[in-house]
Design a protein around this motif. Sequence first.
Motif, PDB file in Angstrom:
ATOM      1  N   PRO A  91     -10.923   2.650 -12.047  1.00 15.76           N
ATOM      2  CA  PRO A  91     -10.487   1.327 -13.007  1.00 15.76           C
ATOM      3  C   PRO A  91      -9.108   2.175 -13.558  1.00 15.76           C
ATOM      4  O   PRO A  91      -8.167   1.465 -13.958  1.00 15.76           O
ATOM      5  N   GLU A  92      -9.118   3.472 -13.973  1.00 12.34           N
ATOM      6  CA  GLU A  92      -8.093   3.894 -14.542  1.00 12.34           C
ATOM      7  C   GLU A  92      -6.800   3.765 -13.497  1.00 12.34           C
ATOM      8  O   GLU A  92      -5.753   3.770 -14.175  1.00 12.34           O
TER       9      GLU A  92
ATOM     10  N   ASN B  82      -8.717  -3.625  -4.581  1.00 15.79           N
ATOM     11  CA  ASN B  82      -8.665  -3.738  -3.078  1.00 15.79           C
ATOM     12  C   ASN B  82      -7.387  -2.868  -2.854  1.00 15.79           C
ATOM     13  O   ASN B  82      -7.163  -1.937  -1.795  1.00 15.79           O
ATOM     14  N   SER B  83      -6.541  -3.015  -3.401  1.00 11.88           N
ATOM     15  CA  SER B  83      -5.013  -2.360  -3.346  1.00 11.88           C
ATOM     16  C   SER B  83      -5.115  -0.751  -3.321  1.00 11.88           C
ATOM     17  O   SER B  83      -4.627  -0.207  -2.574  1.00 11.88           O
TER      18      SER B  83
ATOM     19  N   GLU C 273      -7.218   0.594  -0.516  1.00 12.20           N
ATOM     20  CA  GLU C 273      -6.625   0.629   0.585  1.00 12.20           C
ATOM     21  C   GLU C 273      -5.615   1.885   0.487  1.00 12.20           C
ATOM     22  O   GLU C 273      -5.513   2.455   1.650  1.00 12.20           O
ATOM     23  N   ALA C 274      -4.847   1.870  -0.510  1.00 12.21           N
ATOM     24  CA  ALA C 274      -3.941   3.113  -0.829  1.00 12.21           C
ATOM     25  C   ALA C 274      -4.589   4.550  -0.697  1.00 12.21           C
ATOM     26  O   ALA C 274      -4.185   5.482   0.142  1.00 12.21           O
ATOM     27  N   LEU C 275      -5.679   4.536  -0.996  1.00 15.49           N
ATOM     28  CA  LEU C 275      -6.534   5.775  -1.139  1.00 15.49           C
ATOM     29  C   LEU C 275      -7.120   6.085   0.103  1.00 15.49           C
ATOM     30  O   LEU C 275      -6.816   7.254   0.641  1.00 15.49           O
TER      31      LEU C 275
ATOM     32  N   ALA D 189       0.889  -1.339  -0.086  1.00 15.85           N
ATOM     33  CA  ALA D 189       0.078   0.266   0.097  1.00 15.85           C
ATOM     34  C   ALA D 189       0.922   1.199   0.177  1.00 15.85           C
ATOM     35  O   ALA D 189       0.605   2.211  -0.658  1.00 15.85           O
ATOM     36  N   ARG D 190       2.040   1.371   0.821  1.00 12.97           N
ATOM     37  CA  ARG D 190       2.674   2.328   0.755  1.00 12.97           C
ATOM     38  C   ARG D 190       3.410   2.743  -0.519  1.00 12.97           C
ATOM     39  O   ARG D 190       3.516   3.836  -0.973  1.00 12.97           O
TER      40      ARG D 190
END
Length: 238
Positions: free
Chosen positions: A29-30, A40-41, A44-46, A3-4
């Motif tokens: 999607p972009e 999901n990744s 999580e990052a957002l 995620a980082r």
Amino acid sequence: MAARDLQERIKKLIIDRRLASGAPLPTEPELMAHLGASRNSVREALKGLQAMGIVEIRHGFGTYVGTMSLAPMVEGLAFRTVAGHHRGEDTLLQLVQLREAVETGLVARLAGRLPDTDLVELDALVDRMEEQAALGGDGIAETDRAFHATLYRGLDNALLGEVLEAFWDAFHRVHTDLGGAPQDPLVTCRQHREIVDAVRSGDAIRAEGAIREHFGNIRARVSTTDTQHPHRCHNERV
């Protein structure tokens, strides 16, 4: 992908595309296609970036560049100060010393350089403090805050203003939670009047001295708080 790592790539995208606060980010999607990551990744990052104020997720509308405020810094600074205090550390005093170091270094640059309009506004704020002091001091803390914001506004540095506001927020939230003794409002008025007079006079050394006296009084009160409450009960509100 961690995620980082995704967060760093999203931040780079914002910088590379010169996106301002409030600008829309690419759709989910972009972003997945651009980053080569799963839904999901990306989410999580957002979420992590949203916690830092870098992006704002508006459910049903999309994701936008955030305000990038210093609110997370205030939260972290306030929590660190309270947690340290509960361990018997002098973290509140350290926060005061940090504010004092910053403001002492800045006020000398303002001596003799503030426009008359700012000086008049500062005089009016001290007048308001005196009126509030005569009524028992209610509201004087917010007027004090406005005074310091107005004083350093003359440096025309938006980031500096935000940092000083962050220090102020953290200190007053912590000091309220820890039950610090309030300063004599008449002393507060006198010290702020001296700061204005010193800056107006153009005497940088006098201006520094006025700021040091002001913070010296705050340091003394904070030290008293630390002595009275070296170990607070762990279930008290923080």
